[in-house]
Write an enzyme that holds these catalytic residues in place. Structure first.
Site, PDB file in Angstrom:
ATOM      1  N   HIS A 140       7.480 -71.720-118.505  1.00 14.44           N
ATOM      2  CA  HIS A 140       8.397 -71.251-119.533  1.00 14.44           C
ATOM      3  C   HIS A 140       7.951 -69.894-120.061  1.00 14.44           C
ATOM      4  CE1 HIS A 140      11.085 -71.352-122.996  1.00 14.44           C
ATOM      5  NE2 HIS A 140      11.665 -72.412-122.452  1.00 14.44           N
ATOM      6  N   HIS A 141       8.940 -69.024-120.341  1.00 11.48           N
ATOM      7  CA  HIS A 141       8.634 -67.687-120.843  1.00 11.48           C
ATOM      8  C   HIS A 141       7.989 -67.733-122.229  1.00 11.48           C
ATOM      9  CE1 HIS A 141       8.550 -63.489-120.587  1.00 11.48           C
ATOM     10  NE2 HIS A 141       9.789 -63.230-120.218  1.00 11.48           N
ATOM     11  N   ALA A 142       8.107 -68.855-122.928  1.00 11.26           N
ATOM     12  CA  ALA A 142       7.400 -68.998-124.199  1.00 11.26           C
ATOM     13  C   ALA A 142       5.890 -69.081-123.987  1.00 11.26           C
ATOM     14  CB  ALA A 142       7.887 -70.255-124.933  1.00 11.26           C
TER      15      ALA A 142
END
Length: 467
Positions: A140-142
């Site tokens: 995830h880009h988080a």
């Protein structure tokens, strides 16, 4: 123990939906060691699973929010971690071409990661008719930006083909011993002084933020390169998207692009943008959808983790951006390259006047329509902040191996969003530049044709530059 989530990562979590998964991915192709048996892929999967009893903290984090956190996202460790959910073994249908591999990666990349689990997956894939083994991963880009993801991968690779017992990216590494005199050197006076310097620096950056914002807005209003754009043309790429993805990948010798750069006094990144701009021009012309105004691309600019206070090797997002004009209104490839180079030079000069924190802040403002509109349910009501995303991530400079298997290529998969249906990301590896094109399956028809157009534009740029 719960950890706070930075605003950028929170934005990625809030913006995510079934039609807009917010993870980045990577496809790696490995050539088996000479002594590999028929069950090599299965053995590799089993080894990676057995090496996953002790995981790095980053790969145990899952997002959580509740009344106790006042509705704010935090990272918490997953107390019921199941490695078999995150690590999977797959096989391609016959005839096992690259086409079947890319189709599988397209489907895997269109599936959203479950928020009740740590936000990553890895797939060991066999069945390629040339005998190679593929590994597809997504995070995830988080958790990571593109540079962070590349560093996570690089730390598990080796330039020694004989090295064995190498751990997968998610396995915990032994902690390095601290120098014996480290505690003596960092006395109370030094700690206090450093804290004071940091506080003064943050205050100075905050004081300069309004000026940086005004300069950025003025540049954008004049259609100059900046982290913000006001007037990108609307194209077929700038519509709401579905959750289905299509992925295309190919690599070219990096020396071909560097030779063009030397002959034209431009950078490698300028040549990548010129290839992409020319390919997009041909693609839209074929569909009778090319606008009169030049398309603009968001070009991520990696920041030094030390300067931006974000340790990229351990996750996080340390990224600024420049809006670059792609010269798609110009037929001549040499003129297009010159125009792109001027645009990027102007943008870099603008960023040079800002601190890393100011760059991140201005870039967040420029990205906000792509993130905030889906959060607010207002997608499609405003013009997109840019037409597409084109990024270039540095990778290993030498041939790499994982437990004796030679890495033949690594191809990035990224994030289309509502209003920005196409993402082109490149990774340099050894002697090649590997392109990964990720698009909405419905909004970007015949995505694979862009590979042919990229190849044609490289030929045209070589001819124009006389190389």
């Amino acid at each position: 123990m719960a950890l706070p989530i930075d605003p950028t990562a929170t934005g990625f979590l809030l913006a995510e939906s079934r039609t807009m998964p917010m993870h980045v991915g990577s496809l790696q192709l490995y050539r088996k060691p000479e002594d590999a048996g028929r069950t090599y892929a299965r053995d590799l999967y089993e080894q990676m699973r057995s090496d996953s009893t002790d995981l790095a903290p980053l790969f145990l984090r899952r997002p959580h929010r509740s009344l106790a956190t006042a509705g704010q996202y935090t990272w918490v460790p997953d107390e019921q971690f199941d490695i078999e959910h995150h690590l999977r073994h797959s096989a391609l249908p016959k005839p096992g071409r690259i086409r079947e591999l890319l189709d599988l990666c397209s489907r895997l990349h269109g599936t959203r990661l479950a928020h009740e689990r740590p936000l990553w997956e890895a797939h060991v894939i066999e069945g390629l008719r040339d005998g190679r083994v593929a590994i597809y991963t997504k995070m995830h880009h988080a958790l990571v930006d593109g540079v962070s993801a590349m560093r996570l991968l690089q730390r598990v690779l080796s330039d020694d083909p004989d090295e064995r017992d190498m751990l997968p990216p998610w396995a915990a590494r032994p902690k390095r011993a601290k120098p014996a005199d480290e505690s003596a050197d960092r006395n109370l006076v030094e700690v206090t002084t450093n804290a004071l310097r940091t506080a003064i620096g943050i205050s100075a950056e905050a004081a300069g933020m309004p000026g940086a914002f005004i300069k950025t807005v003025r540049r954008a209003a004049r259609n100059e390169a900046a982290p913000i754009a006001f007037n990108p043309p609307r194209t077929i790429l700038n519509q709401n998207i579905t959750g289905a993805r299509r992925f295309a990948a190919q690599d070219w010798p990096i020396e071909r692009l560097k030779a063009i750069g030397r002959a034209s006094d431009t950078t490698l990144n300028d040549v990548v943008l010129a290839m992409s701009g020319g390919a997009i021009r041909r693609y839209l012309l074929e569909l009778n959808e090319l606008p009169d105004e030049p398309l603009v691309a968001m070009v991520p600019i990696g920041l030094k983790a030390k300067e931006s206070h974000l340790p990229s090797a351990d996750g996080g997002n340390a990224v600024g951006m420049v809006i670059a004009q792609l010269g798609t209104h110009l037929e001549d490839p040499a003129a297009r390259l010159t125009s792109i180079s001027d645009s990027m030079r102007s943008g870099k000069e603008a960023l040079a006047t800002m601190t890393p924190t100011q760059i991140v802040a201005m870039s967040a403002i420029g990205m906000s329509p792509a993130i905030l509109l889906p959060i607010l349910g207002a997608r499609g009501s405003l013009r997109p902040p840019f037409n597409l995303i084109i990024s270039n991530v540095p990778g290993p400079k030498n041939t790499q191996y994982f437990n004796g298997a030679r890495l033949d290529g690594m191809y990035p998969l990224s994030i289309p969003t509502h209003g920005v249906a196409l993402n082109i990301t490149c990774v340099s590896y050894a002697d090649d530049l590997c392109f990964g094109l990720t698009g909405c399956r419905r909004t970007v028809p015949h995505l694979q044709r862009l590979l042919t157009y990229l190849d044609g534009e490289l030929d045209a740029l070589e001819k124009a530059a006389g190389v």
